[in-house]
Scaffold this motif. Structure first.
Motif, PDB file in Angstrom:
ATOM      1  N   ARG A  54       0.855  -1.204   0.000  1.00  0.00           N
ATOM      2  CA  ARG A  54       0.000   0.000   0.000  1.00  0.00           C
ATOM      3  C   ARG A  54       0.891   1.254   0.000  1.00  0.00           C
ATOM      4  NH1 ARG A  54      -1.056   2.442   4.677  1.00  0.00           N
ATOM      5  NH2 ARG A  54      -2.662   4.045   4.695  1.00  0.00           N
ATOM      6  N   ALA A 179      -6.695  -4.139  -3.258  1.00  0.00           N
ATOM      7  CA  ALA A 179      -7.487  -2.911  -3.393  1.00  0.00           C
ATOM      8  C   ALA A 179      -8.532  -3.063  -4.494  1.00  0.00           C
ATOM      9  CB  ALA A 179      -6.554  -1.732  -3.690  1.00  0.00           C
ATOM     10  N   ASN A 182     -11.427  -5.218  -3.358  1.00  0.00           N
ATOM     11  CA  ASN A 182     -12.277  -4.512  -2.388  1.00  0.00           C
ATOM     12  C   ASN A 182     -13.135  -3.443  -3.045  1.00  0.00           C
ATOM     13  OD1 ASN A 182     -11.985  -5.078   0.684  1.00  0.00           O
ATOM     14  ND2 ASN A 182      -9.978  -5.476  -0.197  1.00  0.00           N
ATOM     15  N   LEU A 183     -12.516  -2.646  -3.929  1.00  0.00           N
ATOM     16  CA  LEU A 183     -13.258  -1.559  -4.584  1.00  0.00           C
ATOM     17  C   LEU A 183     -14.372  -2.116  -5.459  1.00  0.00           C
ATOM     18  CD1 LEU A 183     -10.289   0.778  -5.564  1.00  0.00           C
ATOM     19  CD2 LEU A 183     -12.063   1.233  -3.858  1.00  0.00           C
ATOM     20  N   LEU A 251      -9.979  -4.612   4.437  1.00  0.00           N
ATOM     21  CA  LEU A 251      -9.349  -3.325   4.174  1.00  0.00           C
ATOM     22  C   LEU A 251     -10.094  -2.287   5.007  1.00  0.00           C
ATOM     23  CD1 LEU A 251      -7.792  -2.122   1.123  1.00  0.00           C
ATOM     24  CD2 LEU A 251      -9.893  -0.876   1.477  1.00  0.00           C
ATOM     25  N   CYS A 252      -9.360  -1.524   5.839  1.00  0.00           N
ATOM     26  CA  CYS A 252     -10.009  -0.546   6.714  1.00  0.00           C
ATOM     27  C   CYS A 252     -10.642   0.560   5.866  1.00  0.00           C
ATOM     28  CB  CYS A 252      -8.989   0.043   7.691  1.00  0.00           C
ATOM     29  SG  CYS A 252      -9.656   1.364   8.698  1.00  0.00           S
ATOM     30  N   ARG A 253     -11.899   0.864   6.154  1.00  0.00           N
ATOM     31  CA  ARG A 253     -12.623   1.874   5.369  1.00  0.00           C
ATOM     32  C   ARG A 253     -12.093   3.283   5.619  1.00  0.00           C
ATOM     33  NH1 ARG A 253     -18.049   0.112   4.236  1.00  0.00           N
ATOM     34  NH2 ARG A 253     -17.801  -2.005   3.437  1.00  0.00           N
ATOM     35  N   CYS A 255      -8.534   4.158   7.023  1.00  0.00           N
ATOM     36  CA  CYS A 255      -7.118   4.410   6.708  1.00  0.00           C
ATOM     37  C   CYS A 255      -6.622   3.563   5.526  1.00  0.00           C
ATOM     38  CB  CYS A 255      -6.249   4.173   7.941  1.00  0.00           C
ATOM     39  SG  CYS A 255      -6.159   2.444   8.438  1.00  0.00           S
ATOM     40  N   THR A 256      -7.454   2.674   5.000  1.00  0.00           N
ATOM     41  CA  THR A 256      -7.166   1.771   3.866  1.00  0.00           C
ATOM     42  C   THR A 256      -6.035   0.765   4.126  1.00  0.00           C
ATOM     43  OG1 THR A 256      -5.616   3.190   2.633  1.00  0.00           O
ATOM     44  CG2 THR A 256      -7.968   3.500   2.183  1.00  0.00           C
ATOM     45  N   LYS A 257      -5.715   0.552   5.414  1.00  0.00           N
ATOM     46  CA  LYS A 257      -4.731  -0.495   5.727  1.00  0.00           C
ATOM     47  C   LYS A 257      -5.414  -1.849   5.716  1.00  0.00           C
ATOM     48  CE  LYS A 257      -1.538   1.930   8.760  1.00  0.00           C
ATOM     49  NZ  LYS A 257      -1.385   2.279  10.159  1.00  0.00           N
TER      50      LYS A 257
END
Ligand code: ZN
Length: 276
Positions: A54, A179, A182-183, A251-253, A255-257
């Motif tokens: 990331r 990513a 998830n997206l 995937l954290c909504r 911080c995107t970690k």
């Protein structure tokens, strides 16, 4: 699902200290090698790799910070084993020429074995034999790994290194897949058919290594994967976790970690939840 991965020859060597020599990550002087089973740290390896990836994808990231993160990853899990991951066969060392399928680094299908080795032994001339007589700890480890092939053992040597740009590419490829997946599902309602197709295609074209496997007649017929690099182990573990609804990889909504969720409904990593 995890049972499919349980039986495997995935022992890997890591040193307790690595350092950057120019742009190569290598074991530090007097570093101590040890043996571990990556499957026991499966979730940590995948989450750590995704979070480094990331950062690699960020344009404004400070290169020194990134290199320090990759160095820390190696101290926990070892190098990725790119030398044995890329060629068509892990026995390449027995031949004059190495065959490399489509990859991101070497822009030709074949390369002389000696030239190929130079990518991973930049400061020494590898002899295709193990010089470990004076290195008792390393010798003991290699003896334990008696099934391992010469090339795999060579990638555990003290003068073996991996390039920072190649490492960054591997980490960011993994994070890109995570990513994208998830997206795709999060924005599904809002995506046009063309956009959906684009997402699907970009997943298909991601380079993943192909593992080999065999059957062992243990107390019952058992599927055994042959792993010759940490990279392959990492990719397989990631793919199993991504496709297993119960794996908890999220995937954290905020911080995107990447993180492992404790409850099914968790949308935020622990750090972001505590901030609220
Ligand atoms: Zn977060």
């Amino acid at each position: 699902m995890k049972d499919l991965l349980k039986k495997s020859s995935a022992y890997w060597v890591k040193y307790d200290k690595y350092e950057w020599k120019h742009d190569y990550l290598m074991p530090a002087k007097n570093a101590i090698p040890s043996l571990y089973n990556p499957f026991k740290s499966m979730e940590n390896i995948v989450v750590d790799a995704l979070n480094i990836g990331r950062l690699c994808m960020k344009r404004d990231i400070n290169n020194q910070i990134l290199k320090a993160k990759i160095q820390k990853f190696a101290c926990k899990y070892g190098l990725l084993g790119l030398m044995t991951a890329l060629p068509t066969t892990v026995n390449f060392i027995d031949y004059d020429t190495v065959y490399i399928p489509k990859n991101r680094f070497i822009n030709r299908e074949t390369i002389k074995t000696d030239d190929y080795l130079k990518f991973f032994f930049p400061f020494s001339t590898p002899d295709r034999v193990l010089k470990i007589e004076n290195d008792k700890t390393l010798m003991a480890i290699i003896m334990t790994l008696s099934d391992n092939l010469l090339a795999v053992n060579m990638s555990f040597m003290r003068d073996y290194g991996e390039r920072s740009d190649w490492l960054k590419t591997q980490f960011s490829d993994l994070a890109f897949m995570f990513a994208t997946s998830n997206l795709y599902y999060e924005d599904f309602k809002y995506l046009s058919p063309d956009e959906k197709e684009l997402y699907r295609q970009s997943m298909i074209t991601c380079d993943l290594l192909t593992p080999t496997y065999h059957i062992e007649l243990l107390d019952k017929p058992t599927l055994v994967w042959d792993f010759h690099s940490l990279l392959l182990v990492m990719q397989m573990m990631f793919c199993f976790m991504l496709t297993d609804e119960n794996s908890g990889l999220k995937l954290c909504r905020k911080c995107t970690k990447a993180f492992m969720s404790e409850n099914k409904g968790d949308l935020y990593c622990r750090g972001c939840r505590n901030e609220k």
